[in-house]
Design a protein around this motif. Sequence first.
Motif, PDB file in Angstrom:
ATOM      1  N   THR A 263       0.416  -0.984   0.402  1.00 20.96           N
ATOM      2  CA  THR A 263      -0.326   0.550  -0.044  1.00 20.96           C
ATOM      3  C   THR A 263       0.796   1.136   0.318  1.00 20.96           C
ATOM      4  OG1 THR A 263       0.212   0.391   2.199  1.00 20.96           O
ATOM      5  CG2 THR A 263      -1.473  -1.393   1.251  1.00 20.96           C
ATOM      6  N   LEU A 269      -2.438   4.766  -4.680  1.00 18.52           N
ATOM      7  CA  LEU A 269      -2.459   5.076  -3.893  1.00 18.52           C
ATOM      8  C   LEU A 269      -1.437   6.575  -3.432  1.00 18.52           C
ATOM      9  CD1 LEU A 269      -2.755   2.115  -1.454  1.00 18.52           C
ATOM     10  CD2 LEU A 269      -3.952   3.708  -2.513  1.00 18.52           C
ATOM     11  N   GLY A 272      -0.493   5.557   2.403  1.00 16.09           N
ATOM     12  CA  GLY A 272      -0.509   3.707   2.300  1.00 16.09           C
ATOM     13  C   GLY A 272      -0.413   3.647   3.631  1.00 16.09           C
ATOM     14  N   ILE A 314      -6.376   4.398   3.401  1.00 16.20           N
ATOM     15  CA  ILE A 314      -5.300   4.321   2.463  1.00 16.20           C
ATOM     16  C   ILE A 314      -6.181   5.530   1.755  1.00 16.20           C
ATOM     17  CG2 ILE A 314      -4.531   2.315   2.356  1.00 16.20           C
ATOM     18  CD1 ILE A 314      -6.435   1.890   0.418  1.00 16.20           C
TER      19      ILE A 314
END
Length: 342
Positions: A263, A269, A272, A314
């Motif tokens: 992530t 993204l 994370g 996230i």
Amino acid sequence: MEDSQNNTGAQETPQDETKGMEFTSRIDLKDLESAVQKIKAELGKVIVGQQNMLEMLIVSILSDGHSLIEGVPGVAKTVTAKLLAKTMDVDFSRIQFTPDLMPSDILGTSVFNVKTSEFEFKKGPVFSNIVLIDEINRAPAKTQAALFEVMEERQITMDGTKYAMQPPFLVFATQNPVEQEGTYALPEAQLDRFLFKINVPYPSLEEEIVILENEHNRENKVALDLIKPVLTASQIAEYQNTIKKIIIEPNLLKYIAAITDNTRNNANLFLGASPRASLAIMNASKAMAAINGRDFVTPDDIKKIAPAVLNHRILLTPEREMEGITPDKVVAQIIEAIEIPR
């Protein structure tokens, strides 16, 4: 040739015996399993469907974690939390968050006692075992920030004095993802304090028919009166300690770390998940294993838990948001991409 045949027969016998052997848990989970079934049975008197929400809430209790329940109005978010609290013989308080709510309305305030000529601290509704916060995103930032310390450290500090919460201390909060007018988005620091964000969908057609039939047949009976307590505070503490003993192999710890690490390096993204997410996945997957009668965690437990742990921790990049990508889709892609330990 006879010796060869005899040897073959001798080798097959232990295998046949192994196939007939039943799995024996190294940790006694019978009482815990029984308690979970009792909770589900009590809630089943009123709640129709929503099995994922019920299971996740039970896991959050066993993991000693808070849950954020998100769904449109009318899908039984508040009712489920209230009924779940009723299955436990502990203190319960409900706080309706509003735009004019102040931190002192939640935590409490110091009041001058004329008789003693001293200030006395009057505890607020947060001093309870199960705290239901309805429409948590309707209160302003300063009121939401009042929950930071108590959710993480199970204590509040007022006028230099620390007041500890009595275990168990769990916060169930609800919010509406659709209506934005008169709401205040929860800061990332507060979202990170929730073990789960549970997305509650609409019921199916068949479930809605059952809901209507049950409500019709219930007549004047109050739903809350149908639920009986099946757990005590000491039992909850005992089961939470049992969960900590559930076995998780080193390769599964690496699997959890790989999911969380992805992530932080994912092109979709902007933000994370933190190590707190890894700890949450580990602890919650232990609880998921236990309620399924296993004293060890499997990759399936982790895959089932991870979305509810990660989806609120996230942040998507602006480009992905504009494309209509959701955090759930990104989490699903990450779980699919990470190789499952063998």
